[in-house]
Design a protein around this motif. Structure first.
Motif, mmCIF file in Angstrom:
data_model
loop_
_atom_site.group_PDB
_atom_site.id
_atom_site.type_symbol
_atom_site.label_atom_id
_atom_site.label_comp_id
_atom_site.label_asym_id
_atom_site.label_seq_id
_atom_site.Cartn_x
_atom_site.Cartn_y
_atom_site.Cartn_z
ATOM 1 N N GLY A 6 0.808 -1.208 0.000
ATOM 2 C CA GLY A 6 0.000 0.000 0.000
ATOM 3 C C GLY A 6 0.840 1.255 0.000
ATOM 4 O O GLY A 6 2.059 1.243 0.073
ATOM 5 N N ALA A 7 0.162 2.383 -0.087
ATOM 6 C CA ALA A 7 0.832 3.681 -0.159
ATOM 7 C C ALA A 7 0.992 4.320 1.204
ATOM 8 O O ALA A 7 1.311 5.483 1.301
ATOM 9 N N GLY A 8 0.783 3.584 2.296
ATOM 10 C CA GLY A 8 0.912 4.164 3.625
ATOM 11 C C GLY A 8 -0.444 4.328 4.277
ATOM 12 O O GLY A 8 -1.485 4.213 3.629
ATOM 13 N N PRO A 9 -0.466 4.599 5.543
ATOM 14 C CA PRO A 9 -1.727 4.658 6.282
ATOM 15 C C PRO A 9 -2.516 5.922 5.984
ATOM 16 O O PRO A 9 -1.953 6.991 5.757
ATOM 17 N N ALA A 10 -3.826 5.787 5.967
ATOM 18 C CA ALA A 10 -4.707 6.940 5.860
ATOM 19 C C ALA A 10 -4.972 7.491 7.251
ATOM 20 O O ALA A 10 -4.960 6.759 8.237
ATOM 21 N N VAL A 11 -5.201 8.773 7.352
ATOM 22 C CA VAL A 11 -5.511 9.430 8.617
ATOM 23 C C VAL A 11 -6.901 10.034 8.503
ATOM 24 O O VAL A 11 -7.194 10.772 7.554
ATOM 25 N N ARG A 12 -7.735 9.719 9.459
ATOM 26 C CA ARG A 12 -9.112 10.227 9.443
ATOM 27 C C ARG A 12 -9.451 10.788 10.810
ATOM 28 O O ARG A 12 -9.217 10.157 11.834
ATOM 29 N N ASP A 13 -9.984 12.004 10.819
ATOM 30 C CA ASP A 13 -10.391 12.660 12.062
ATOM 31 C C ASP A 13 -11.838 12.268 12.346
ATOM 32 O O ASP A 13 -12.766 12.737 11.679
ATOM 33 N N HIS A 14 -12.023 11.411 13.335
ATOM 34 C CA HIS A 14 -13.355 10.887 13.638
ATOM 35 C C HIS A 14 -14.219 11.909 14.370
ATOM 36 O O HIS A 14 -15.439 11.934 14.200
ATOM 37 N N VAL A 15 -13.607 12.752 15.206
ATOM 38 C CA VAL A 15 -14.342 13.807 15.920
ATOM 39 C C VAL A 15 -13.618 15.123 15.654
ATOM 40 O O VAL A 15 -12.810 15.582 16.462
ATOM 41 N N PRO A 16 -13.868 15.735 14.497
ATOM 42 C CA PRO A 16 -13.130 16.952 14.140
ATOM 43 C C PRO A 16 -13.638 18.171 14.899
ATOM 44 O O PRO A 16 -14.768 18.206 15.400
ATOM 45 N N LEU A 17 -12.795 19.170 14.972
ATOM 46 C CA LEU A 17 -13.201 20.463 15.497
ATOM 47 C C LEU A 17 -14.023 21.204 14.454
ATOM 48 O O LEU A 17 -13.988 20.871 13.269
ATOM 49 N N PRO A 18 -14.780 22.220 14.856
ATOM 50 C CA PRO A 18 -15.583 22.960 13.882
ATOM 51 C C PRO A 18 -14.718 23.618 12.815
ATOM 52 O O PRO A 18 -13.552 23.962 13.053
ATOM 53 N N ALA A 19 -15.274 23.803 11.660
ATOM 54 C CA ALA A 19 -14.541 24.410 10.554
ATOM 55 C C ALA A 19 -14.115 25.832 10.858
ATOM 56 O O ALA A 19 -13.102 26.318 10.346
ATOM 57 N N GLY A 20 -14.866 26.535 11.713
ATOM 58 C CA GLY A 20 -14.513 27.900 12.057
ATOM 59 C C GLY A 20 -13.283 28.013 12.932
ATOM 60 O O GLY A 20 -12.671 29.083 13.009
ATOM 61 N N ASP A 21 -12.917 26.927 13.614
ATOM 62 C CA ASP A 21 -11.751 26.945 14.498
ATOM 63 C C ASP A 21 -11.100 25.568 14.462
ATOM 64 O O ASP A 21 -11.150 24.812 15.437
ATOM 65 N N PRO A 22 -10.481 25.198 13.354
ATOM 66 C CA PRO A 22 -9.956 23.832 13.213
ATOM 67 C C PRO A 22 -8.780 23.523 14.120
ATOM 68 O O PRO A 22 -8.453 22.363 14.319
ATOM 69 N N ARG A 23 -8.131 24.520 14.696
ATOM 70 C CA ARG A 23 -7.009 24.283 15.602
ATOM 71 C C ARG A 23 -7.421 24.327 17.071
ATOM 72 O O ARG A 23 -6.590 24.106 17.954
ATOM 73 N N GLY A 24 -8.660 24.635 17.361
ATOM 74 C CA GLY A 24 -9.115 24.694 18.748
ATOM 75 C C GLY A 24 -8.525 25.839 19.535
ATOM 76 O O GLY A 24 -8.444 25.786 20.759
ATOM 77 N N ALA A 25 -8.138 26.921 18.848
ATOM 78 C CA ALA A 25 -7.498 28.043 19.533
ATOM 79 C C ALA A 25 -8.467 28.755 20.476
ATOM 80 O O ALA A 25 -8.064 29.250 21.534
ATOM 81 N N GLY A 26 -9.741 28.810 20.104
ATOM 82 C CA GLY A 26 -10.707 29.496 20.948
ATOM 83 C C GLY A 26 -10.891 28.808 22.289
ATOM 84 O O GLY A 26 -10.965 29.455 23.335
ATOM 85 N N LEU A 27 -10.951 27.467 22.284
ATOM 86 C CA LEU A 27 -11.080 26.741 23.541
ATOM 87 C C LEU A 27 -9.829 26.886 24.390
ATOM 88 O O LEU A 27 -9.900 27.024 25.616
ATOM 89 N N ALA A 28 -8.657 26.824 23.768
ATOM 90 C CA ALA A 28 -7.412 26.936 24.515
ATOM 91 C C ALA A 28 -7.260 28.313 25.147
ATOM 92 O O ALA A 28 -6.765 28.440 26.271
ATOM 93 N N ALA A 29 -7.695 29.356 24.426
ATOM 94 C CA ALA A 29 -7.551 30.714 24.939
ATOM 95 C C ALA A 29 -8.620 31.077 25.959
ATOM 96 O O ALA A 29 -8.521 32.123 26.600
ATOM 97 N N GLY A 30 -9.629 30.218 26.140
ATOM 98 C CA GLY A 30 -10.710 30.551 27.054
ATOM 99 C C GLY A 30 -10.413 30.296 28.507
ATOM 100 O O GLY A 30 -11.204 30.672 29.382
ATOM 101 N N GLY A 45 -12.152 22.943 31.557
ATOM 102 C CA GLY A 45 -11.700 22.885 30.178
ATOM 103 C C GLY A 45 -12.088 21.606 29.474
ATOM 104 O O GLY A 45 -12.270 21.581 28.253
ATOM 105 N N ARG A 46 -12.229 20.522 30.228
ATOM 106 C CA ARG A 46 -12.591 19.234 29.636
ATOM 107 C C ARG A 46 -14.106 19.112 29.428
ATOM 108 O O ARG A 46 -14.556 18.511 28.451
ATOM 109 N N LEU A 47 -14.882 19.693 30.335
ATOM 110 C CA LEU A 47 -16.335 19.515 30.286
ATOM 111 C C LEU A 47 -16.965 20.067 29.006
ATOM 112 O O LEU A 47 -17.778 19.379 28.375
#
Length: 335
Positions: A119-143, A269-271
Motif C-alpha cells: 500500500g501507499a501508507g496509512p490513511a488518517v481520518r479525524d473521527h471527531v473533528p473540530l468545527p470548521a470555524g476553528d480547526p485548531r481549537g485556539a478558541g477553547l485553549a484561549a478561554g 476545560g474538559r467539560l
C-alpha cells in the motif's frame, strides 16, 4: 525600594516558571489509544510504537473492526485508534478531544508510512473533528484565562458589596448563569469554536465559573483578604497553567497533569469538549469534580459568613451598651 524590586523580580520569575514549564515539558505520557486488528499485528505495532515513543501511549486492544475503536473514541475512553485489520494501517484521530494528541498521531501515521509493507501508507481520518470555524481549537485553549479572571472578578465584587454569606452564594450562582450564557456566545456564534447545544455548553461554562468564584469566596470568608489572595494565587499560578485545556491529561509533566484536572479550571476545560463534541460522553468525571468544588465552596462560604456574624454581634451589643450608658435611656417625646 530594594525590597520592592526584589519582590517584583521574584513574582515575575514565579509567573514565568508556572506558565512556561507545563508547556515546555509537556509530552505524551500514557495517553490512552486503541488498536484494532489481529493480535499479532497489534503486538508488533505496540512494540514499534514503544521504541519510538517510550511510555507515550497506553494501548487498549480490540479484536473487532474499526467500529469498536471508533465507539471507544466517541465514549471518550481513548484519544485515537490504529486500525490494523484492513491491510494497510489506518490512523483514527479525534481533534475534538485534543489537537496535541491528534497531531502526535499524525506523526505516528507518517512513521508507519515509512515502514515497509503493501500500500501507499496509512490513511488518517479525524473521527471527531473540530468545527470548521476553528480547526485548531485556539478558541477553547484561549478561554482558560478569561474564565479564571471572570470567577475572580465576581468573587472580588461580592466580597466588597455583600456581607451575608448566603447572599454571596446566591450572587455567585446568578453571575455564573448569566456569565455562562454570555460567555458561550463568543466561542459559539462569533469564533465558531463550539458546535454543541448553546444551553448545554453554557451550563458547562457556568459550572466552571461558579466553582471558581465560590472557592475564592469561601477562602475569603474564613481568612479575610489573605484568603482572597491565596485563592487568586492558586487559580492563577496553579490552576491556569496546569489546566491542560489545549492538551490531554497525561501530557503535563509529572504529577501536575493529575493535579490540574482536579482543579476547577482543568475540569472546566474538559467539560465543554464533552458536551460540544461527544454528546456528553466523558462529562461525568469533570462535572463531579466541579460539583464537589461547588459544594465545598458553598459550605465554606456559609460557615465563614456565620462566623463573621458571630464575631460582629458582641461588638454591636457592646457599642449599643456604651451608647445607652453615655446618653441615657431613650425617653418618649411628650404628646
Amino acid at each position: 525600594m530594594a525590597r520592592a524590586v526584589a519582590l517584583a523580580t521574584a513574582v515575575v520569575s514565579l509567573l514565568l516558571a508556572a506558565f512556561a514549564r507545563p508547556s515546555v515539558r509537556s509530552s505524551v505520557r500514557e495517553v490512552p489509544i486503541t488498536a484494532a486488528g489481529p493480535a499479532p499485528a497489534v503486538e508488533q505495532f505496540a512494540a514499534v510504537l514503544g521504541q519510538r515513543l517510550p511510555d507515550g501511549f497506553g494501548i487498549t486492544e480490540v479484536a473487532d473492526t474499526a467500529a469498536a475503536a471508533e465507539r471507544l473514541i466517541r465514549d471518550r475512553e481513548v484519544y485515537g485508534a490504529i486500525d490494523l485489520g484492513s491491510g494497510a494501517p489506518r490512523v483514527i484521530t479525534a481533534s475534538g478531544a485534543s489537537v496535541a494528541v491528534a497531531q502526535t498521531l499524525d506523526g505516528v501515521a507518517a512513521g508507519l508510512g515509512q515502514a515497509p509493507g503493501p500500500g501507499a501508507g496509512p490513511a488518517v481520518r479525524d473521527h471527531v473533528p473540530l468545527p470548521a470555524g476553528d480547526p485548531r481549537g485556539a478558541g477553547l485553549a484561549a478561554g482558560a484565562l478569561p474564565l479564571v479572571m471572570g470567577g475572580l472578578l465576581a468573587a472580588l465584587g461580592l466580597t466588597r458589596l455583600v456581607r451575608c454569606g448566603a447572599r454571596r452564594v446566591a450572587g455567585a450562582v446568578a453571575f455564573a448563569v448569566t456569565g455562562g450564557l454570555a460567555t458561550v456566545a463568543v466561542p459559539r456564534f462569533w469564533l465558531g469554536s463550539l458546535d454543541g447545544s448553546a444551553w448545554t455548553d453554557g451550563g458547562a461554562i457556568a459550572l466552571t465559573l461558579v466553582a471558581t468564584s465560590l472557592r475564592v469566596l469561601g477562602l475569603e470568608s474564613l481568612l479575610g483578604p489573605v484568603g482572597f489572595g491565596l485563592g487568586a494565587a492558586v487559580m492563577m499560578l496553579v490552576g491556569n497553567p496546569l489546566s491542560g485545556t489545549a492538551i490531554a491529561p497525561g501530557m503535563p509533566p509529572g504529577w501536575s497533569g493529575a493535579l490540574g484536572h482536579l482543579l476547577p479550571l482543568g475540569s472546566g476545560g474538559r467539560l465543554p469538549r464533552s458536551t460540544a463534541f461527544f454528546d456528553g460522553h466523558g462529562a461525568s468525571r469533570p462535572a463531579a469534580v466541579l460539583a464537589g468544588r461547588l459544594t465545598l465552596g458553598v459550605a465554606v462560604a456559609l460557615v465563614g459568613g456565620l462566623r463573621a456574624r458571630a464575631r460582629a454581634r458582641p461588638v454591636d451589643e457592646g457599642t449599643a451598651a456604651v451608647a445607652v450608658a453615655v446618653d441615657g435611656p431613650a425617653v418618649p417625646a411628650a404628646a
